[in-house]
Design an enzyme around this catalytic site. Structure first.
Site, PDB file in Angstrom:
ATOM      1  N   GLU A  77      -5.236  -5.993  -5.083  1.00  0.00           N
ATOM      2  CA  GLU A  77      -4.092  -6.888  -4.828  1.00  0.00           C
ATOM      3  C   GLU A  77      -4.562  -8.314  -5.077  1.00  0.00           C
ATOM      4  O   GLU A  77      -5.405  -8.830  -4.348  1.00  0.00           O
ATOM      5  CB  GLU A  77      -3.589  -6.714  -3.389  1.00  0.00           C
ATOM      6  CG  GLU A  77      -2.598  -7.763  -2.931  1.00  0.00           C
ATOM      7  CD  GLU A  77      -1.382  -7.911  -3.838  1.00  0.00           C
ATOM      8  OE1 GLU A  77      -0.736  -6.906  -4.188  1.00  0.00           O
ATOM      9  OE2 GLU A  77      -1.073  -9.067  -4.213  1.00  0.00           O
ATOM     10  N   ASP A  84       2.319  -1.122 -10.663  1.00  0.00           N
ATOM     11  CA  ASP A  84       3.601  -1.273  -9.961  1.00  0.00           C
ATOM     12  C   ASP A  84       3.847  -2.779  -9.925  1.00  0.00           C
ATOM     13  O   ASP A  84       3.529  -3.463  -8.949  1.00  0.00           O
ATOM     14  CB  ASP A  84       3.485  -0.678  -8.552  1.00  0.00           C
ATOM     15  CG  ASP A  84       4.814  -0.663  -7.824  1.00  0.00           C
ATOM     16  OD1 ASP A  84       5.851  -0.483  -8.482  1.00  0.00           O
ATOM     17  OD2 ASP A  84       4.819  -0.833  -6.590  1.00  0.00           O
ATOM     18  N   GLY A 127       0.777  -1.239   0.000  1.00  0.00           N
ATOM     19  CA  GLY A 127       0.000   0.000   0.000  1.00  0.00           C
ATOM     20  C   GLY A 127       0.809   1.290   0.000  1.00  0.00           C
ATOM     21  O   GLY A 127       0.240   2.364   0.167  1.00  0.00           O
ATOM     22  N   CYS A 181      10.765  -2.254  -9.451  1.00  0.00           N
ATOM     23  CA  CYS A 181      11.953  -1.946  -8.648  1.00  0.00           C
ATOM     24  C   CYS A 181      13.073  -2.884  -9.062  1.00  0.00           C
ATOM     25  O   CYS A 181      13.788  -3.419  -8.232  1.00  0.00           O
ATOM     26  CB  CYS A 181      11.655  -2.017  -7.162  1.00  0.00           C
ATOM     27  SG  CYS A 181      11.102  -3.630  -6.610  1.00  0.00           S
TER      28      CYS A 181
HETATM   29  N1  SAM Z   1       2.533  -1.029  -5.125  1.00  0.00           N
HETATM   30  C1  SAM Z   1       2.901  -1.714  -3.912  1.00  0.00           C
HETATM   31  C2  SAM Z   1       3.377  -0.686  -2.889  1.00  0.00           C
HETATM   32  O1  SAM Z   1       3.779   0.400  -3.286  1.00  0.00           O
HETATM   33  O2  SAM Z   1       3.296  -0.968  -1.692  1.00  0.00           O
HETATM   34  C3  SAM Z   1       3.936  -2.795  -4.174  1.00  0.00           C
HETATM   35  C4  SAM Z   1       3.501  -3.762  -5.215  1.00  0.00           C
HETATM   36  S1  SAM Z   1       4.585  -5.100  -5.459  1.00  0.00           S
HETATM   37  C5  SAM Z   1       5.868  -4.413  -6.328  1.00  0.00           C
HETATM   38  C6  SAM Z   1       3.716  -6.010  -6.663  1.00  0.00           C
HETATM   39  C7  SAM Z   1       2.431  -6.662  -6.199  1.00  0.00           C
HETATM   40  O3  SAM Z   1       1.879  -7.372  -7.314  1.00  0.00           O
HETATM   41  C8  SAM Z   1       2.612  -7.670  -5.077  1.00  0.00           C
HETATM   42  O4  SAM Z   1       1.817  -7.315  -3.989  1.00  0.00           O
HETATM   43  C9  SAM Z   1       2.151  -8.992  -5.694  1.00  0.00           C
HETATM   44  O5  SAM Z   1       1.457  -9.797  -4.787  1.00  0.00           O
HETATM   45  C10 SAM Z   1       1.244  -8.544  -6.820  1.00  0.00           C
HETATM   46  N2  SAM Z   1       1.118  -9.552  -7.906  1.00  0.00           N
HETATM   47  C11 SAM Z   1       1.716 -10.769  -7.970  1.00  0.00           C
HETATM   48  N3  SAM Z   1       1.326 -11.402  -9.083  1.00  0.00           N
HETATM   49  C12 SAM Z   1       0.487 -10.594  -9.731  1.00  0.00           C
HETATM   50  C13 SAM Z   1      -0.263 -10.702 -10.942  1.00  0.00           C
HETATM   51  N4  SAM Z   1      -0.183 -11.778 -11.708  1.00  0.00           N
HETATM   52  N5  SAM Z   1      -1.048  -9.659 -11.283  1.00  0.00           N
HETATM   53  C14 SAM Z   1      -1.126  -8.563 -10.513  1.00  0.00           C
HETATM   54  N6  SAM Z   1      -0.433  -8.423  -9.375  1.00  0.00           N
HETATM   55  C15 SAM Z   1       0.348  -9.408  -8.981  1.00  0.00           C
END
Ligand code: SAM
Length: 448
Positions: free
Chosen positions: A133, A178, A113, A231
């Site tokens: 999510e 993201d 988040g 990232c």
């Molecule tokens: N935006 C968040 C933040 O700023 O706190 C961090 C996001 S993190 C980089 C990416 C997120 O994408 C993770 O929470 C992960 O569980 C989710 N994710 C994993 N597989 C995914 C998929 N196939 N489609 C969309 N989201 C996915």
């Protein structure tokens, strides 16, 4: 520091050329620690009084923490949602997304988040933030952060992007992707991540990223923007994903990012005008990010139905509870779902079938003939909006006792529910009677 894979280092060397030496040197230094002030609840002065900070370039509210021995998560101002602990360059993507008051914004990969709460802060309580999510067990931390930061105008869902974006076709002004990535930019902060690195993992991430981005394309309205961020440093997950996306979605164009941080991304990996996108390396003051901004140039008309709010006729008690606690007008629509009352945001789309976990603010729960207000209701309040609130100084023994779940002896106010604030930022509530404040701070959030 664990040994970095040779294959990773070779890719970085050919990417960075003469800058590679500085990149390698950065691994001998400590990672950056950053916070972002939550302007929904706090201002700079309160943070400055408590922490030794220095401004980052990545967003207006971003600061480096210069003391590395502060336990940020236990601090009363953290409990109160005054700030969010965020790797400094992680705030850059939302600066580029640039949420504007009144907009409808989708954060498609939202847990835990960090970026969602930044969007909420920039929306200033107006418009709508939809935080999705897909991994269900990560939605609890997302919900907890949205509540802590006092966000009122959000929807939290756990839905597959293809379903969510098809049903909310053309609905959003802006979409943030993201994307889940191989996390190369996190190696300094989390050396454990190094052992999961492989070329195969990078390739797998790239396939997933393109799929998520292709879905995001459906959710944005004509003229709207998508910001894609990762990232990680790998060109496969960054420039090459954008290149493939633009081939598959010719109605989108890559927009120039004009910011005074980071550096241009690369055209040498096949992405035409790749330098319009942005990269941040540890030499640029943050752990690492790639950001691209895409504009939708087609007539992507929304076919989304509006949510039909139920009549407020049967929620008289909940309305009265709100009025007894708040001195402001109700900011949404109260609805009862089983035994729980919510204050739903205005202008919702039809949310059915989208894995919605929370819409708006949880007001409270029916317990027999009375309604018990929720912690989230108080977290969504500003100090001067409450009829009754006890304020404690940030370093007082009372606030530390409150955050440990202790009952507090105090002579304060009228009998009943009362907000508890730290430096005038509401951090929970209690029930007051006869010189005692019964503690209602949720067990799972208490300091040990
Ligand atoms: N935006 C968040 C933040 O700023 O706190 C961090 C996001 S993190 C980089 C990416 C997120 O994408 C993770 O929470 C992960 O569980 C989710 N994710 C994993 N597989 C995914 C998929 N196939 N489609 C969309 N989201 C996915």
């Amino acid at each position: 520091m664990k040994k970095l894979p040779n294959e990773f280092l070779n890719i970085m060397k050919s990417m960075l050329k003469e800058e590679y030496v500085n990149f390698l040197k950065s691994y001998d230094e400590s990672p950056y620690i950053g916070i972002r002030i939550n302007e929904l609840k706090c201002d700079l002065k309160k943070i400055r009084n408590e922490f030794n900070i220095k401004k980052t370039m990545f967003c207006k509210e971003g600061y480096y923490i210069l003391d590395n021995d502060v336990k940020l998560g236990m601090h009363p101002l953290h409990h109160a949602g005054a700030f969010y602990v965020q790797e400094p360059s992680a705030s850059a993507a939302v600066s580029i997304l640039n949420p504007v008051k009144g907009e409808k914004i989708l954060d498609l990969c939202a847990a835990p988040g960090g970026k969602s709460t930044q969007i909420a802060s920039m929306l200033k309580g107006s418009g709508l933030l939809w935080s999705n999510e897909v991994v269900k067990n990560r939605t609890q931390i997302l919900l907890s952060n949205i509540e802590r930061m006092g966000v009122r105008n959000s929807v939290i869902s756990s839905c597959r992007p293809e379903i969510l974006c098809s049903k909310l076709n053309g609905f959003f002004d802006k979409v943030l992707v993201d994307a889940p990535c191989s996390g190369e930019g996190m190696f300094r902060k989390d050396p454990e991540a190094i052992k999961y690195w492989s070329r195969e993992h990078v390739k797998m991430c790239a396939v997933r990223q393109l799929a998520v981005l292709n879905n995001a394309a459906k959710a944005v309205k004509a003229g709207g923007t998508i910001v894609y961020s990762t990232c990680t440093f790998s060109p496969d997950e960054n420039e090459k994903v954008i290149e493939k996306f633009l081939i598959e979605n010719p109605e989108f164009s890559l927009e120039n990012i004009d910011k005074n941080f980071g550096r241009s991304a690369f055209s040498k990996y096949g992405l035409t005008d790749g330098n319009k996108a942005l990269r941040i390396f540890p030499m640029d003051g943050g752990e690492g990010h790639f950001i691209a901004k895409l504009r939708c140039n087609t007539d992507n008309r929304s076919t989304v139905k509006k949510y039909i709010y139920k009549s407020m006729r049967n929620i008289k008690d909940a309305y009265e509870l709100f009025e007894s606690i708040f001195s402001i007008k109700l900011y949404g629509n109260i609805e009862r779902i089983q035994n729980t009352y919510f204050i739903l945001p205005n202008d919702l789309p039809d949310i059915s079938g989208l894995g919605v976990i929370r819409a708006g603010v949880k007001l409270g729960e029916q317990k027999g003939s009375r309604i018990e207000p929720s912690h989230a209701l108080f977290m969504s309040a500003r100090f001067n909006e409450l009829n009754n609130c006890i304020n404690f100084d940030c370093n007082s023994s009372e606030i530390y006792a409150f955050l440990k779940g202790k009952e507090i002896e105090i002579d304060c106010c009228e009998k009943g529910y009362v907000g508890v604030s730290v430096d005038s930022i509401v951090t929970g509530f209690g029930k007051y009677a006869d010189g005692r404040l019964k503690n209602k701070y949720p067990k799972g959030l208490r300091n040990n």
